[in-house]
Enzyme design. Sequence first.
Site, PDB file in Angstrom:
ATOM      1  N   GLU A  79      -6.695  -2.772  -1.438  1.00  0.00           N
ATOM      2  CA  GLU A  79      -8.196  -3.154  -2.033  1.00  0.00           C
ATOM      3  C   GLU A  79      -8.100  -4.233  -2.968  1.00  0.00           C
ATOM      4  OE1 GLU A  79     -10.594  -1.792  -0.995  1.00  0.00           O
ATOM      5  OE2 GLU A  79      -9.602  -0.397   0.299  1.00  0.00           O
ATOM      6  N   ASP A 139      -3.756  -6.456   4.139  1.00  0.00           N
ATOM      7  CA  ASP A 139      -2.287  -5.618   4.301  1.00  0.00           C
ATOM      8  C   ASP A 139      -1.165  -6.545   4.164  1.00  0.00           C
ATOM      9  OD1 ASP A 139      -3.593  -3.690   5.245  1.00  0.00           O
ATOM     10  OD2 ASP A 139      -3.557  -3.709   7.394  1.00  0.00           O
TER      11      ASP A 139
END
Length: 423
Positions: free
Chosen positions: A284, A365
Site C-alpha cells: 500500500e 508488489d
Amino acid sequence: MLAPAQMQTFTMVFLLALASQLAVRLWLSGRQISFIARHRESVPAGFAGAVTPTEHGRAADYAVAREKLDRIEAIFDVLVVLGLTVGGGIAALGYRAHAMAGEGIAAGTLQVLATLAVTGLLGLPFAWYRTFVLEQRFGFNRTTPGTFVLDRLKGWALGLVLGGAITASVLWIMDRLGPSWWLTAWAAWLGFSLVILWAWPRLIAPIFNRFSPLDDAALRERIDALLARCDFRAKAVYVMDGSRRSAHGNAYFTGLGREKRIVFFDTLLATLSPAQVESVLAHELAHFKLRHIPQRLVASALTSLAGFALLGWLAGQAWFYSALGVAASSDAAALLLFMFAAPAFTWIVSPLLTAWSRRHEYQADAFAARHSDARALAAALVALYKDNATTLTPDPVYSAFHDSHPPPATRIARLMSYAGCGA
Ligand SMILES: [Zn+2]
C-alpha cells in the site's frame, strides 16, 4: 439549430453506442462464466497446497453467481438510461421540478437531485439482493437490515448535501458566466473533489464506520520499523470495524500530504500474521512512494477537464437535447444528459485504465518485495484470495478488460520469482 435529420442521427449514434456497451459487457461476462465453470474442478498448480478443491469450487460458484446478477443489472441499467433519456424521464422530472420550484438554479438543482434519487431507488432491489441473498448465501454478509437501511439513509442525506452543493454551484456558474463557463466549473469541481478527499477520513468515513487506533504493540512496532525504513510519515494507524458489514478483508491508505492515515479492516488483521500485515502495508505504501496516487489524481483532473470542455460545447447544441429526449434545453438537462449518456461512449477506454492500474499493482508488489518480504506478501494474497473467495481462474479477456488487479496466478508467480523460487 440543426435539421431534424441530424437530430435523428445522434439518437441513432447513442442507441448504437449503448447497444455495443451492453453487448460487450454481456459477451465478456459470458466468457467469464464459462471459463470459470471449465476450471472449477482443478485448483491451479501454484495454489495446490494452499487452496482445497472445495474452496476452489466455492470461489468459482461465488464468481459465477455475481456475474449472473451483473448480467441482469447490466440490462436493467440500459433500460434505466433509455427511460431517462430518449424515454423522456429527465424531461418529465424537469417539468415537475419547474412546477414545484419555478425557474432558475433551485429548480435545476431539484431536477438533478430528483433524477439521482430515482436512479438510487431503482438500484435498491439489486443492493438488497446482493447483500441479503448473494453475500448471505456464501457466508460473507454481516449487515443487518437495520444497518442496511441506516447506511442508505446516511448515504442519501450525504448525497443531498454534497450533491446539492456542487450541482447548485455548477448551475450558478453555467448561468452567470459566458461561453467559457466550463473552465470555471471544472476548477470548482476540482476544488470540491480535493475538499472531499481531505474530509473523507476525518468527517465522512466515521459516519459509517468506527475507527480505533491500532493497539497491538508488537504489530505497531513492526509497522513503525517499516515506515522508518521507507522514510514514510503517516499520521496514524487505524483499525476499522469492517466486520460490521462483511467478512471481506482489506487495507488502505487515505488522506493527503502529512495527513495520511493507514486503515486496516479488522477482518484483515484477524486473517493475516504480523509479517503478512507488514508486507500488505509495504504494498500500500508503495502506491504513495511510487507516486501512483498523484498520477491518478492528475489523470482524473485532466479527464474531467476534457469532460467539462465537451459538456461546454454540447450544452450549446440544440440537437444534443432533442436527440436525447429533452425538448426544451436547460443547464440542468445538459448536466443530466451528459451524466447518463457519456458512459455509453467512455467505457471503451476502460481496458486502458485497468491496464494502467495493473501496472501500478505489479510495481507496488516489486516495492514490497524489496522493502518487506515477497514470500509473506504472496502468502497474504493467497490467504486473502481464499478468504474473499476470489476466483483463481478468471477469463484472460474479461480480466484484461475489467480487473484493476493482476490475475492471481500471474501475480503470485511474479512475487515468487522476486523471492528467488522460480517463476
Ligand atoms: Zn495495490
